[in-house]
Design an enzyme around this catalytic site. Structure first.
Site, mmCIF file in Angstrom:
data_model
loop_
_atom_site.group_PDB
_atom_site.id
_atom_site.type_symbol
_atom_site.label_atom_id
_atom_site.label_comp_id
_atom_site.label_asym_id
_atom_site.label_seq_id
_atom_site.Cartn_x
_atom_site.Cartn_y
_atom_site.Cartn_z
ATOM 1 N N CYS A 113 0.809 -1.229 0.000
ATOM 2 C CA CYS A 113 0.000 0.000 0.000
ATOM 3 C C CYS A 113 0.841 1.276 0.000
ATOM 4 C CB CYS A 113 -0.962 -0.001 1.180
ATOM 5 S SG CYS A 113 -2.259 -1.240 0.986
ATOM 6 N N HIS A 253 -3.065 7.600 2.408
ATOM 7 C CA HIS A 253 -3.538 6.327 1.866
ATOM 8 C C HIS A 253 -4.948 6.086 2.420
ATOM 9 C CE1 HIS A 253 -3.936 2.229 0.863
ATOM 10 N NE2 HIS A 253 -3.595 1.744 2.048
ATOM 11 N N ASN A 283 -10.240 0.755 -0.067
ATOM 12 C CA ASN A 283 -8.786 0.860 -0.081
ATOM 13 C C ASN A 283 -8.275 0.283 -1.410
ATOM 14 O OD1 ASN A 283 -6.038 0.415 0.236
ATOM 15 N ND2 ASN A 283 -6.194 -0.438 2.305
HETATM 16 C C1 LIG Z 1 -9.911 -4.366 10.065
HETATM 17 C C2 LIG Z 1 -10.462 -3.515 11.217
HETATM 18 C C3 LIG Z 1 -11.474 -2.520 10.678
HETATM 19 C C4 LIG Z 1 -11.149 -4.455 12.202
HETATM 20 O O1 LIG Z 1 -11.600 -3.693 13.299
HETATM 21 P P1 LIG Z 1 -11.392 -4.269 14.793
HETATM 22 O O2 LIG Z 1 -12.011 -3.347 15.724
HETATM 23 O O3 LIG Z 1 -9.914 -4.504 14.947
HETATM 24 O O4 LIG Z 1 -12.223 -5.577 14.705
HETATM 25 P P2 LIG Z 1 -11.786 -7.047 15.104
HETATM 26 O O5 LIG Z 1 -10.877 -7.609 14.053
HETATM 27 O O6 LIG Z 1 -11.332 -7.043 16.534
HETATM 28 O O7 LIG Z 1 -13.170 -7.779 14.975
HETATM 29 C C5 LIG Z 1 -14.264 -7.451 15.800
HETATM 30 C C6 LIG Z 1 -15.380 -8.381 15.438
HETATM 31 O O8 LIG Z 1 -15.881 -8.018 14.135
HETATM 32 C C7 LIG Z 1 -15.929 -9.192 13.333
HETATM 33 N N1 LIG Z 1 -15.773 -8.816 11.922
HETATM 34 C C8 LIG Z 1 -14.640 -8.786 11.174
HETATM 35 N N2 LIG Z 1 -14.944 -8.406 9.920
HETATM 36 C C9 LIG Z 1 -16.267 -8.185 9.879
HETATM 37 C C10 LIG Z 1 -17.158 -7.786 8.870
HETATM 38 N N3 LIG Z 1 -16.736 -7.497 7.624
HETATM 39 N N4 LIG Z 1 -18.472 -7.666 9.182
HETATM 40 C C11 LIG Z 1 -18.904 -7.928 10.413
HETATM 41 N N5 LIG Z 1 -18.117 -8.327 11.411
HETATM 42 C C12 LIG Z 1 -16.809 -8.454 11.142
HETATM 43 C C13 LIG Z 1 -14.811 -10.061 13.853
HETATM 44 O O9 LIG Z 1 -15.035 -11.398 13.480
HETATM 45 C C14 LIG Z 1 -14.938 -9.833 15.324
HETATM 46 O O10 LIG Z 1 -15.996 -10.604 15.816
HETATM 47 P P3 LIG Z 1 -15.867 -11.371 17.232
HETATM 48 O O11 LIG Z 1 -15.690 -10.270 18.229
HETATM 49 O O12 LIG Z 1 -17.151 -12.093 17.322
HETATM 50 O O13 LIG Z 1 -14.660 -12.241 17.107
HETATM 51 C C15 LIG Z 1 -9.306 -2.754 11.937
HETATM 52 O O14 LIG Z 1 -8.510 -3.653 12.668
HETATM 53 C C16 LIG Z 1 -8.450 -2.006 10.974
HETATM 54 O O15 LIG Z 1 -8.854 -1.035 10.369
HETATM 55 N N6 LIG Z 1 -7.208 -2.421 10.811
HETATM 56 C C17 LIG Z 1 -6.344 -1.866 9.784
HETATM 57 C C18 LIG Z 1 -6.607 -2.583 8.487
HETATM 58 C C19 LIG Z 1 -6.086 -1.834 7.296
HETATM 59 O O16 LIG Z 1 -6.300 -0.664 7.155
HETATM 60 N N7 LIG Z 1 -5.398 -2.571 6.429
HETATM 61 C C20 LIG Z 1 -4.873 -2.060 5.239
HETATM 62 C C21 LIG Z 1 -3.615 -1.318 5.538
HETATM 63 S S1 LIG Z 1 -2.890 -0.753 4.090
#
Ligand SMILES: CC(C)(COP(=O)(O)OP(=O)(O)OC[C@H]1O[C@@H](n2cnc3c(N)ncnc32)[C@H](O)[C@@H]1OP(=O)(O)O)[C@@H](O)C(=O)NCCC(=O)NCCS
Length: 326
Positions: A113, A253, A283
């Site tokens: 990215c 980004h 993204n």
């Molecule tokens: C991905 C992201 C949004 C997830 O948010 P989070 O608060 O960390 O969420 P978690 O991964 O802890 O998941 C929380 C719950 O949501 C669930 N979940 C994950 N994806 C889901 C979706 N698309 N829809 C619904 N629920 C979802 C998980 O399974 C988890 O459920 P559980 O509590 O029953 O296990 C966040 O971690 C993030 O933005 N990270 C950076 C990712 C990024 O930008 N990557 C690209 C970089 S270039």
């Protein structure tokens, strides 16, 4: 040292739109979860007959037209991508052929990215030097084809698109003032496609386990990104002797609205100093910054005299920023 800047800017996203609701047909998710956690509403998905090179060609054509140049005027073509047409040869070469950029060098770079930030820095070091008057830099991705459409934690976050610039000599004191780049390879498995390279050549079990697809530790990326984004902005500015108060616009980004808000807060800047379009495109990895830059320009946010910092972070782990005086 000649001053090198952007003399043409183009962006292309494929027409097929996919909403948060559309994702509910494939995985257990909701518009509410995706909107609250990421700010995304829609993304574009390339049709199956389109390759990363095809999106790139459309963005490059626009950048060339904007620069009032022909494909034959390009001396070097650099592609930032982590979703190439084929593992080898280079997708940049395929783009060169499709565009008709005869007699130019072409290569791919992969900093996931943050690829765009790296490619722009590399391009700015070539442009205006002997034999490399005009450099075409393009970021292009079709993540919809490397994602696991059964993994709700990753598949909803990305979209397809491309953005391109032509770099050439510009007036003194203008253009790419400087860049700051950084990597931390100890985090290389935080974002990865686990199989298909020489470490783990494909076998049938890998396909059953989905190891041919994009994998990500979302929490680890979050912790990294909210520090990496503001650090890159600050370090790039200090390298070129500018202060945060000099900045007119930050183009980050387009990974997640909450990462951008956290980063802007750490920079003590309001959200009015940034531009986001991730609600429309998700993204788009190495393409997100130039697509956002094109739209910010179309909306009149970038004009003569505007000081812009572009910053990106992601797999590698790699991150960085460019300081651009328009
Ligand atoms: C991905 C992201 C949004 C997830 O948010 P989070 O608060 O960390 O969420 P978690 O991964 O802890 O998941 C929380 C719950 O949501 C669930 N979940 C994950 N994806 C889901 C979706 N698309 N829809 C619904 N629920 C979802 C998980 O399974 C988890 O459920 P559980 O509590 O029953 O296990 C966040 O971690 C993030 O933005 N990270 C950076 C990712 C990024 O930008 N990557 C690209 C970089 S270039």
């Amino acid at each position: 040292m000649v001053s090198v800047g952007i003399i043409g800017l183009g962006a292309y996203v494929p027409p097929n739109e996919m909403s948060n609701e559309d994702w509910m047909e494939y995985v257990d998710t909701s518009d509410e979860w995706i909107t609250t956690k990421t700010g995304m509403k829609k993304r574009r998905i390339a049709s199956s007959d389109m390759c990363t090179s095809d999106l790139a060609v459309e963005a490059c054509k626009q950048a060339l037209e904007d620069a009032n140049l022909k494909p034959k005027d390009i001396d070097l073509l650099i592609l930032a991508t982590s979703s190439p047409d084929v593992p080898l040869s280079s997708t940049a070469g395929i783009i060169q052929d499709k565009l008709g950029c005869v007699e130019c060098a072409a290569f791919d770079i992969n900093a996931v990215c943050a690829g765009w930030i790296h490619a722009l820095d590399i391009g700015s070091r070539f442009a205006g030097t002997s034999g490399y008057q005009n450099v075409l830099v393009v970021g292009s991705e079709i993540y919809s084809r490397i994602l696991n459409w059964k993994d709700r934690a990753t598949c909803v976050l990305f979209g397809d698109g491309a953005g391109a610039v032509v770099l050439s000599e510009v007036g003194n004191g203008k253009g790419i003032l400087g860049s700051w780049l950084m990597s931390d390879g100890s985090g290389s498995s935080v974002i990865e496609i686990p199989a298909g390279g020489v470490r783990t050549p494909f076998n049938s079990e890998d396909f059953e386990e989905g190891k041919q697809y994009f994998h990500m530790d979302g929490r680890a990326v979050w912790d990294f990104a909210i520090e990496a984004f503001p650090q890159a902005v600050r370090n790039a500015l200090s390298k070129v002797g500018k202060d945060i108060s000099d900045v007119d616009l930050i183009i980050p980004h387009q990974a997640n609205i909450n990462i951008i808000k956290a980063g802007m807060e750490k920079l003590n800047l309001g959200m009015d100093k940034t531009f986001t379009n991730l609600h429309k495109y998700g993204n788009t990895a190495g393409a997100s910054v130039p697509i956002a830059m094109r739209e910010a320009m179309d909306e009149g946010l970038i004009k003569e005299g505007t000081l812009v910092v572009t910053a990106a972070f992601g797999g590698g782990l790699a991150w960085g920023a460019n300081v651009i005086q328009f």
